[in-house]
Enzyme design. Structure first.
Site: not given
Length: 491
Positions: A329, A436
């Protein structure tokens, strides 16, 4: 008739409220109750995504898992995601609402009370029991007028309320008795009992302590919960990194750079659970010594993290590092060539050069991507199994030239997709993506570790559910009569 509410408040932050609520959810579910967790307002950059794309605190999602149900935004209607010392993104009912300075949020808090009551009422109409969690202390007197999460919720729901203190940090009598003393009479009448948490040693040695608490507090001590080792449950916020006792390095060492406003660092818990692997959180380049790989994690403020890396000397250190480098991310964005935030989506906005380790450019957009996502890896070492995870990001990254993606997105939520995500260097040593939960996928995680030279001395054993182990310990500490009373749902 609305379902009853059982509430857990604590003497301070990080006294174990979240894990205790998870344990109680599991114990109630074992008894056949339809139970749901609730936390009116949470402050955390460790977030989860619901099936409909809403964003809630990771700790609440764990509690829902303990209850055996899918998490929803009603369980955590307000999530505060800090971007720095004085500015946070406010997520309301799963979606970004406003990004505010602390003083501005204080002025707007009154607008959010109807959001809290609406969602709590909805849960009480759907479930047999709601187990609510407070935040911090319920008697921060300078903040109490704006309370949205502690005794205001308890009074609204007339909740049977448990007060928890952490004996491991010391001062348990001042913690519990001081909190009781500062509660208003209408609030104190709701206190069902006290719980002494994280006791090390023989609880028989605390018999006098229980007697003193009951005599001076005027309410029963419902249990002395032991210190429970190696639960491996996601931490609520980065305070856990400050409090963690560093493990001695052994076997394969993976360094995780502790970026400012670090987010979703529970991504790396599955790595730490593997035999022969040590995950080391680092603050300075010198701590890279001996690491086979370094990971740049998520962050709520990518440009601030970029400046921090430069100031700490990580630019040169990462370019000279010969091991593997991965980014998730915000960490993926940092590995690229350029980061732009023209609309000041995070902080003051602006633009900066990335670390230049991947041919990627990132531009921040006002809309946030929040989805449960299924993908397939495009690296041979990662295996062919589908990868399950979630996305939470406002940046949009594009690969430059002939750069190769790391993942092929198969599905976002319930919608089939055919998009590429992430990027990998030609030799595969450097890679990043937005997914994630990537390392929770066994084939991907162990494939990467083997690329790094990991050779476990024994085959990893199947993991027992830590929520069951937690629930068993709490049940033993509280006992059946107490649980019978707490889980009574008749008026």
């Amino acid at each position: 008739m609305p379902a009853p509410v059982l509430m857990v408040v604590g003497t301070a932050s990080s006294v174990g409220k979240s894990t205790l609520v998870a344990a109680l959810c599991r114990l109630a579910a074992r008894r056949g109750l339809r139970v749901a967790p609730f936390k009116a307002q949470n402050m955390s950059n460790n977030a989860a995504v619901t099936a409909d794309g809403g964003e809630i605190a990771r700790s609440t999602a764990v509690q829902a898992a303990a209850a055996g149900i899918a998490p929803t935004v009603a369980m955590n209607p307000i999530l505060i995601k800090p971007e720095g010392q004085r500015r946070s993104q406010i997520v309301v009912e799963g979606k970004p609402w406003q990004t505010l300075a602390a003083a501005d949020f204080w002025q707007r808090k009154a607008l959010l009370w109807p959001v809290i009551t609406r969602n709590l009422d909805a849960l009480r109409a759907e479930y047999d029991l709601v187990i609510a969690e407070g935040a911090g202390s319920p008697v921060e007197l300078n903040l109490k007028a704006g309370d949205l999460v502690n005794m205001r919720v308890a009074v609204y729901a007339q909740a049977r309320t448990l007060l928890v203190g952490d004996i491991d940090r010391g001062g348990i009598f001042a913690q519990l008795l001081g909190t009781l003393m500062l509660l208003e009479p209408a609030e104190r009448r709701l206190i069902e009992g006290l719980i002494v948490n994280r006791f090390r040693g023989d609880p028989a040695l605390f018999v006098d302590g229980v007697r003193i608490l009951e005599e001076r507090g005027g309410v029963p001590v419902l249990g002395v919960v032991p210190w429970i080792e190696d639960l491996d449950l996601p931490a609520e916020d980065a305070v856990a990194l400050d409090q963690a006792r560093p493990a001695p390095a052994h076997g394969l060492v993976i360094a995780v750079i502790r970026l400012p406003a670090i987010a979703n660092f529970d991504d790396f818990d599955p790595l730490a659970r593997e035999p022969g692997v040590t995950v080391r959180y680092i603050d300075y380049p010198s701590q890279l010594a001996g690491a086979a790989a370094v990971i740049l994690p998520g962050t709520k403020h990518t440009l601030a993290a970029r400046r921090w890396l430069r100031e700490r000397g990580f630019d040169a250190a990462l370019r000279q590092f010969t091991g593997a480098i991965a980014g998730i991310c915000g960490g993926y964005q940092l590995l690229g060539e350029r980061i732009s935030d023209p609309l000041a989506v995070e902080g003051a906005g602006g633009e900066d050069d990335g670390l230049g380790l991947l041919p990627v450019e990132t531009v921040f957009a006002p809309d946030k991507q929040t989805t449960q996502t299924v993908a397939k890896a495009q690296a041979a070492w990662a295996g062919a199994a589908e990868l399950h995870g979630y996305e939470i990001h406002m940046g949009r990254s594009r690969r430059l030239g002939e750069a190769q993606p790391l993942l092929r997105i198969v599905r976002r939520g319930a919608t089939p997709a055919a998009d590429d995500d992430g990027c990998q260097s030609v030799d595969g040593r450097v890679w990043g993506c937005y997914l994630h939960g990537l390392f929770a996928n066994d084939e991907f995680r162990r494939g990467w570790l083997r690329q790094l030279g990991w050779q476990p001395a024994f085959d990893p054993l199947p993991q027992t559910d830590p929520l069951d182990r937690l629930a068993d310990q709490v049940a033993a500490a509280l006992g059946s009569p107490v649980l019978d009373r707490l889980f009574t749902i008749s008026p």
